[in-house]
Design a protein around this motif. Structure first.
Motif, PDB file in Angstrom:
ATOM      1  N   LYS A   8       3.864   3.157  -3.810  1.00  0.00           N
ATOM      2  CA  LYS A   8       5.215   2.619  -3.661  1.00  0.00           C
ATOM      3  C   LYS A   8       6.130   3.097  -4.786  1.00  0.00           C
ATOM      4  O   LYS A   8       7.316   3.371  -4.560  1.00  0.00           O
ATOM      5  CB  LYS A   8       5.174   1.097  -3.603  1.00  0.00           C
ATOM      6  N   ALA A  60      12.004  -3.970  -6.445  1.00  0.00           N
ATOM      7  CA  ALA A  60      10.575  -3.730  -6.209  1.00  0.00           C
ATOM      8  C   ALA A  60      10.017  -2.787  -7.261  1.00  0.00           C
ATOM      9  O   ALA A  60       8.906  -2.981  -7.778  1.00  0.00           O
ATOM     10  CB  ALA A  60      10.371  -3.157  -4.810  1.00  0.00           C
ATOM     11  N   GLN A  76      13.325  -4.135   1.548  1.00  0.00           N
ATOM     12  CA  GLN A  76      14.163  -2.961   1.250  1.00  0.00           C
ATOM     13  C   GLN A  76      15.030  -3.169   0.007  1.00  0.00           C
ATOM     14  O   GLN A  76      16.081  -2.556  -0.135  1.00  0.00           O
ATOM     15  CB  GLN A  76      15.030  -2.587   2.466  1.00  0.00           C
ATOM     16  N   TYR A  82      14.641  -1.979  -3.055  1.00  0.00           N
ATOM     17  CA  TYR A  82      13.772  -1.012  -3.716  1.00  0.00           C
ATOM     18  C   TYR A  82      13.881  -1.028  -5.240  1.00  0.00           C
ATOM     19  O   TYR A  82      12.881  -0.858  -5.943  1.00  0.00           O
ATOM     20  CB  TYR A  82      14.045   0.399  -3.170  1.00  0.00           C
ATOM     21  N   TYR A 104       9.808  -4.758  -1.655  1.00  0.00           N
ATOM     22  CA  TYR A 104       9.773  -3.445  -1.002  1.00  0.00           C
ATOM     23  C   TYR A 104       9.975  -3.604   0.498  1.00  0.00           C
ATOM     24  O   TYR A 104      10.742  -2.872   1.121  1.00  0.00           O
ATOM     25  CB  TYR A 104       8.433  -2.762  -1.301  1.00  0.00           C
ATOM     26  N   ARG A 105       9.281  -4.566   1.092  1.00  0.00           N
ATOM     27  CA  ARG A 105       9.409  -4.775   2.538  1.00  0.00           C
ATOM     28  C   ARG A 105      10.798  -5.272   2.908  1.00  0.00           C
ATOM     29  O   ARG A 105      11.260  -5.033   4.021  1.00  0.00           O
ATOM     30  CB  ARG A 105       8.350  -5.763   3.010  1.00  0.00           C
ATOM     31  N   GLY A 160       6.472  -7.302  -5.923  1.00  0.00           N
ATOM     32  CA  GLY A 160       6.917  -5.939  -5.629  1.00  0.00           C
ATOM     33  C   GLY A 160       6.761  -5.595  -4.160  1.00  0.00           C
ATOM     34  O   GLY A 160       7.636  -4.959  -3.552  1.00  0.00           O
ATOM     35  N   ASP A 161       5.654  -6.024  -3.563  1.00  0.00           N
ATOM     36  CA  ASP A 161       5.431  -5.754  -2.135  1.00  0.00           C
ATOM     37  C   ASP A 161       6.483  -6.429  -1.265  1.00  0.00           C
ATOM     38  O   ASP A 161       7.020  -5.835  -0.326  1.00  0.00           O
ATOM     39  CB  ASP A 161       4.037  -6.243  -1.733  1.00  0.00           C
ATOM     40  N   VAL A 178       9.672   5.128  -4.238  1.00  0.00           N
ATOM     41  CA  VAL A 178      10.985   4.776  -4.786  1.00  0.00           C
ATOM     42  C   VAL A 178      11.536   5.936  -5.620  1.00  0.00           C
ATOM     43  O   VAL A 178      12.727   6.271  -5.547  1.00  0.00           O
ATOM     44  CB  VAL A 178      10.902   3.481  -5.624  1.00  0.00           C
TER      45      VAL A 178
END
Length: 561
Positions: free
Chosen positions: A498, A477, A472, A474, A469-470, A465-466, A502
């Protein structure tokens, strides 16, 4: 990925069909009260099966056939692991003293009989572990699971009838001589073989051992003789009802070890405690009881049990090695090092690379990267021509990363995965190294691969997930982080931070607020979460600029490693 279940919900026939259709390779373990068995698969075909504490072992079968002397069997058994009929077959084949087809034929029959016996288990648990450590060896034979299903089902049906007349194996039967002499119908080969033994002194267990027939064959033969009136029940064997303590100690110990090896810790603890009730000073049971506690993370109980095991004068190095590890988990590093030194001393001229690996772990805990590297090199040398364990590659990669050499860490982890492709921790560590080097897409792919090996690891879902997320990504993630919450609701505030971000990006303000409030419940002083909540109006949306400020702050939170 391991498969676990209960035989009351899925029959053994269903499980075998599933593994055969999936062309699985690995070991299926089946356990019930007081019994344990395994069936090994290669490419969906059965290549081995065994029962713990079974009477009819391969060596005994060959001795009864007259192709192997009892003294020769004793000498060969001293060179192979206890109760390992597959290895015994290989050793006997290598000697060339007995024709290969004879050995394989008896071994094949024994495997099939073990599978048929397991078909009769309707209660208990099963566990399938993929890629059994024998997977790279060419099997002595293989058989389709389908070819055993029909015979197994037939035997189960017949045994239901047999059990009505022979409810236990400690019953004693005696032949009616005059009736047998006047018989007009010929008896089967199994019945003819049993008749001389049906003298009113041997119970069914003894008949199985002396005749060389399987439990099913003996039961079926006696059932037929009973039905015809040729034999009658005369009593029960007291010796079988009250087995000698030594026999029970060995039985409980073997069952406990088998349960432990397949992760059935409650069952393993039960059997080891039974051993200790009969023999309080049994070091093997104390040792394994300590391992059970360690697997559960009960470090104080583990240390207590292992300390008792270490009191035995001949306690092996493994006892002190595990005692060192568990003592370290309690924070007493000085005492742990003393135990580890004793393990090294007792290993003597046959050093165990796992002890050196633990020494590397202790050094790294003390922050001494150089000493850790020295012990890692020593451990690898002790493995010789063998490849190091996945744990070694894990520790070597971690040591290199802590030492600031991320390139070498990545090389070590990739080398480890080439040897241990199914080791989820190595995939996870490689993903962390890739993320630290800025390769977020590569890290996400590696984490996804790790989850194919262990889909129930919340930590892996968190890392994935991290990374997403980084990068993008989303929506993806969000899905990964939701799985973290399902597996471990209190995994950490960063997960809810996080998730809230989202939700906020999607315009779901109430859900964002709920997620951030959950983050605060886990970390009341989290500055970023407080800022996000304070900037969240109760009834109107936040502008894009303000949203970017919030998400920008959130992006500063590092991924958990």
């Amino acid at each position: 990925m391991a498969i676990r279940g209960n035989l009351s919900e899925a029959s053994l026939a269903d499980v075998l069909q599933l593994l055969a259709l999936g062309q699985k390779t690995g070991c299926l373990s089946i356990a019930r009260e007081g019994s344990f068995g395994t069936i090994h698969f290669s490419g969906g075909r059965i290549v081995h099966a065994s029962l713990v504490n079974r009477r009819d072992r391969l060596g005994d079968r060959l001795v009864r056939l007259g192709v192997l002397a009892a003294d020769d069997l004793t000498r060969v058994l001293a060179t192979v692991p206890a109760h390992d009929d597959r290895e015994l077959a290989r050793v006997l084949i290598d000697t060339g003293a007995i024709p290969r087809e004879t050995i394989v034929g008896e071994y094949h029959t024994q495997v099939e009989e073990a599978v048929y016996h397991l078909f009769g288990w309707t209660h208990g648990t099963f566990t399938f572990e993929p890629d059994d450590d024998r997977g790279n060896e060419a099997p002595l034979f293989s058989v389709s699971a389908d070819s055993l299903l029909l015979e197994g089902a037939r035997r189960v049906d017949e045994w239901t009838l047999i059990e009505k007349k022979i409810p236990s194996l400690d019953l004693i039967f005696e032949a009616d001589g005059p009736k047998v002499a006047q018989r007009e119908v010929p008896l089967s080969e199994s019945q003819e073989r049993l008749l001389p033994l049906l003298d009113g002194t041997h119970d069914v267990n003894s008949l199985i051992e002396r005749s060389g027939l399987s439990e099913f064959e003996v039961g079926k033969a006696i059932y037929g003789l009973l039905t015809a009136g040729y034999v009658q029940r005369v009593g029960r064997s007291a010796a079988r009802r009250q087995p000698p303590p030594e026999s029970r100690v060995a039985e409980y110990r073997n069952l406990g070890i088998a349960f432990y090896r397949t992760g059935l810790l409650d069952e393993a603890e039960r059997e080891f405690r039974r051993v200790l009730e009969l023999r309080d000073a049994d070091g093997i049971a104390r040792f394994h009881l300590g391992l059970v506690h360690a697997r559960r993370g009960a470090w104080r109980l583990a240390v207590d049990a292992l300390t008792r095991a270490a009191e035995q004068p001949e306690a092996p190095a493994a006892v002190f090695h595990n005692l060192a590890f568990c003592t370290a988990r309690l924070g007493d590093l000085a005492q742990a090092q003393a135990h580890l030194d004793e393990a090294e001393r007792r290993a003597g001229s046959q050093p165990d690379p796992r002890i050196a690996l633990t020494a590397a772990q202790f050094a790294l805990t003390d922050g001494d990267v150089q000493d850790a590297e020295r012990h890692l090199a020593r451990a690898r040398a002790q493995w010789g021509s063998r490849q190091p364990s996945a744990a070694w590659f894990h520790m070597a990669g971690l040591t290199a990363a802590i030492g600031g050499d991320s390139t070498r860490a990545q090389i070590l982890l990739e080398e480890g995965l080439a040897v241990h492709p199914h080791a989820a921790p190595l995939h996870n560590n490689l993903a962390v190294v890739q993320e630290r080097r800025g390769s977020y897409e590569a890290a996400a792919r590696t984490a996804e691969h790790a989850l194919l090996e262990d889909a129930n690891c919340a930590h892996l879902h968190k890392n994935l997930g991290d990374y997403l997320y980084r990068a993008q990504r989303y929506d993806e993630a969000f899905d990964a982080l939701v799985r973290v919450v399902r597996l471990s609701p209190k995994h950490g505030p960063d997960v809810y931070l996080k998730l809230g971000n989202v939700h906020y990006r999607r315009g779901a303000l109430d859900e964002a607020r709920a997620a951030w409030e959950q983050a605060l419940a886990l970390d009341p002083d989290n500055r970023i979460v407080h800022a996000n909540l304070s900037a969240l109006p109760p009834r109107h949306s936040i502008g894009d600029a303000q949203l970017e400020d919030i998400l920008g702050d959130a992006a500063q939170v590092g991924a958990a490693v």
